[in-house]
Design a protein around this motif. Structure first.
Motif, PDB file in Angstrom:
ATOM      1  N   PRO A  94       0.829  -1.204   0.000  1.00 22.24           N
ATOM      2  CA  PRO A  94       0.000   0.000   0.000  1.00 22.24           C
ATOM      3  C   PRO A  94       0.868   1.260   0.000  1.00 22.24           C
ATOM      4  O   PRO A  94       2.066   1.205   0.252  1.00 22.24           O
ATOM      5  N   PHE A  95       0.209   2.384  -0.234  1.00 24.13           N
ATOM      6  CA  PHE A  95       0.915   3.668  -0.270  1.00 24.13           C
ATOM      7  C   PHE A  95       0.735   4.410   1.047  1.00 24.13           C
ATOM      8  O   PHE A  95      -0.366   4.477   1.586  1.00 24.13           O
ATOM      9  N   CYS A  96       1.822   4.976   1.514  1.00 22.90           N
ATOM     10  CA  CYS A  96       1.795   5.896   2.659  1.00 22.90           C
ATOM     11  C   CYS A  96       1.882   7.292   2.064  1.00 22.90           C
ATOM     12  O   CYS A  96       2.908   7.662   1.496  1.00 22.90           O
ATOM     13  N   VAL A  97       0.790   8.039   2.151  1.00 21.98           N
ATOM     14  CA  VAL A  97       0.689   9.307   1.425  1.00 21.98           C
ATOM     15  C   VAL A  97       1.043  10.481   2.328  1.00 21.98           C
ATOM     16  O   VAL A  97       0.418  10.684   3.370  1.00 21.98           O
ATOM     17  N   GLN A  98       2.021  11.239   1.886  1.00 17.64           N
ATOM     18  CA  GLN A  98       2.386  12.482   2.583  1.00 17.64           C
ATOM     19  C   GLN A  98       1.366  13.560   2.224  1.00 17.64           C
ATOM     20  O   GLN A  98       1.019  13.732   1.050  1.00 17.64           O
ATOM     21  N   GLU A  99       0.867  14.275   3.217  1.00 17.99           N
ATOM     22  CA  GLU A  99       0.023  15.419   2.903  1.00 17.99           C
ATOM     23  C   GLU A  99       0.882  16.672   2.850  1.00 17.99           C
ATOM     24  O   GLU A  99       1.989  16.694   3.388  1.00 17.99           O
ATOM     25  N   LYS A 100       0.375  17.688   2.173  1.00 16.48           N
ATOM     26  CA  LYS A 100       1.141  18.943   2.069  1.00 16.48           C
ATOM     27  C   LYS A 100       1.468  19.457   3.474  1.00 16.48           C
ATOM     28  O   LYS A 100       0.599  19.467   4.355  1.00 16.48           O
ATOM     29  N   GLY A 101       2.716  19.822   3.677  1.00 15.77           N
ATOM     30  CA  GLY A 101       3.123  20.370   4.968  1.00 15.77           C
ATOM     31  C   GLY A 101       3.489  19.299   5.988  1.00 15.77           C
ATOM     32  O   GLY A 101       3.940  19.617   7.083  1.00 15.77           O
ATOM     33  N   GLN A 102       3.270  18.035   5.626  1.00 21.54           N
ATOM     34  CA  GLN A 102       3.520  16.955   6.585  1.00 21.54           C
ATOM     35  C   GLN A 102       4.903  16.351   6.347  1.00 21.54           C
ATOM     36  O   GLN A 102       5.360  16.261   5.199  1.00 21.54           O
ATOM     37  N   SER A 103       5.549  15.926   7.438  1.00 22.96           N
ATOM     38  CA  SER A 103       6.825  15.237   7.234  1.00 22.96           C
ATOM     39  C   SER A 103       6.533  13.786   6.862  1.00 22.96           C
ATOM     40  O   SER A 103       5.479  13.233   7.208  1.00 22.96           O
TER      41      SER A 103
END
Ligand code: URP
Ligand code: ZN
Ligand code: ZN
Length: 472
Positions: A94-103
């Motif tokens: 699966p994908f671990c999705v970074q959100e904008k502004g998130q490390s």
């Protein structure tokens, strides 16, 4: 004590290269012996008349992803990995999705918390880079690659996810230095926005216009651009979920030039078409995914890509939403325009039966290519081989036992996912996985889970042998 915990007896074993009759002796979760007359074991599994294959590896699934205001993905890790086990899979990615502004570390912490203790099969995360800041590129990504997160996906479309060309190049440059593998979602963001606005302006809001808004040139252009960017940086690249012959031709041409360009196609591009989005009322929303399914010639092209090796991996892109649900396809805004219908369809359990039935049974691919496309090549591509993806002494005892003659009609209740439909409803299937074993433990037998959740683990991975760290 008997020498083996388990022996699988009497089956026909197939790997990516060979098919042979032999028994499998399993000890401490690994394959300890292959042969005949292996002696005693705590448990014997009778596989006479069955195929014994490396467990499926699906290197492209989405579970528990944040999907926009009011929208909830239909599978978390428990139901997603349950469905994977029903479909003969032993590892999913699966994908671990970074959100904008998130490390990235914070994103990973959240995904691990969602997955821990929930999984029925093994999992290994790809990272999605949505905010390639200096900190992400310079510090976090290299450290995470060293920690075993050795692949990341970048998007050329989707609000909040799309990277521009400069950002793509920066991410690719990190991949080159670290030896990670970059996966690309190749669709032209601006072209899609232009077409969506135009269609809506003309009152074309039904689900079928989702396909009209993302025609083949949108995918072909982005595929060409992604390959060109990778060529500039001189880094390998995997183009995921390729839907048609024109995009595939870009990959084939690059491969013929000697570039390290790899391709993935998915179930929906073999058996669905754009006309499925035409369903009465909102039924077409069940098939809204990106890139969209195309037409019969595109299906044939994708089969050709699997037969000839242009595509080395075959995945589901399982991205499940419920249909009849205000948090799913029929959310209030989704009823007003295709623009708001969440993109993605379920398919992790249907992937292998459809490839087997349509591919092996109908003579398009042989059994060994089936194993390569469904398991071995995923392990090789993403740094899990030879621990995963084959049947060999020393490998994890990840096995799927198939009844190659079982005939059934696909219905959603066979698939065990958290959605309320399957886009493949009614398909006639020959060949079905009857047992799934993960590291020596049976987790699915005859369509029922065996044992509690939590046996599945997260896997850190080696670097892909397709990519190797290189100086800047
Ligand atoms: O429509 C799709 N494929 N949704 C899943 C996200 C992605 O792009 O893979
Ligand atoms: Zn994608
Ligand atoms: Zn996807």
């Amino acid at each position: 004590m008997p020498p083996f915990d388990t022996i699988i007896r009497g089956g026909t074993v197939a790997t990516a290269s060979d098919t042979f009759a032999c028994d499998i002796g399993i000890r401490d979760g690994r394959i300890a012996a292959l042969g005949h007359d292996l002696g005693e074991a705590g448990e014997t599994i009778d596989a006479a008349g069955r195929l014994v294959l490396p467990g499926g590896i699906d290197s492209h699934v989405h579970f528990a992803q944040a999907s926009g205001p009011g929208i909830v993905m239909a599978d978390g890790f428990e139901t997603g990995t349950r469905s994977a086990a029903f479909g003969g899979n032993t590892t999913v990615m699966p994908f671990c999705v970074q959100e904008k502004g998130q490390s990235l570390r914070e994103a990973l912490k959240q995904y691990h918390a969602k997955a821990d203790g929930q999984c029925h099969v093994d999992v290994s995360f790809h990272l999605v880079i949505a905010d390639p800041t200096e900190q992400v590129l310079g510090q976090e990504l290299p450290a995470l690659v060293a920690d075993g997160y050795t692949s990341f996906k970048v998007f050329m479309t989707y609000e909040g996810m799309a990277l521009n060309d400069r950002e793509m190049l920066e991410v690719m440059a990190v991949a080159r230095r670290t030896g990670a593998l970059v996966m690309v979602h190749a669709e032209n963001f601006d072209a899609i926005k232009f077409l969506v606005d135009r269609l809506e302006g003309e009152g074309h809001v039904a689900p079928r216009f989702h396909a009209t808004s993302r025609p083949i040139p949108v995918e072909r252009e982005a595929t060409h651009r992604a390959i060109s960017l990778a060529e500039l940086v001189d880094v390998p690249v995997m183009i995921v979920h390729v839907s048609n012959g024109e995009a595939m031709e870009e990959i084939r041409r690059a491969q013929a030039k000697g570039l390290k360009v790899y391709g993935e196609t998915c179930t929906q591009y073999l058996v669905l078409t754009e006309s499925d989005l035409d369903g009465l009322n909102m039924e077409g929303a069940k098939y809204v995914c990106s890139p969209p399914p195309r037409d019969k010639p595109s299906q044939e092209a994708c089969w050709r890509g699997l037969e000839t090796g242009v595509f080395s991996v075959f995945s589901s892109d399982h991205c499940p939403f419920r249909y009849d649900d205000p948090a799913g396809k029929l959310n209030p805004k989704g009823r007003t325009s295709f623009r708001w219908v969440p993109n993605g369809i379920p398919g992790v359990a249907a992937r292998l039966p459809i490839l087997f039935s349509e591919g092996v049974v109908k003579g398009r691919i042989d059994l060994n290519r089936f194993v390569a496309l469904s398991s071995t090549n995923h392990a090789k591509t993403y740094g899990l081989y030879p621990r995963k993806g084959t049947i060999a002494v020393g490998a994890d005892a990840d096995v799927a036992i198939w009844d190659p003659d079982r005939r059934l009609t696909l219905t959603h209740d066979l698939l065990g996912d958290g959605s309320d439909y399957t886009p493949y409803e009614g398909m006639e299937i020959t060949g079905w996985p009857v047992l799934t074993m993960v590291r020596g433990r049976v987790v699915m037998r005859d369509g029922a889970l065996v044992g509690p959740k939590g046996h599945g683990r997260h896997l850190e991975r080696a670097l892909s042998p397709l990519a190797a760290p290189r100086a800047a």
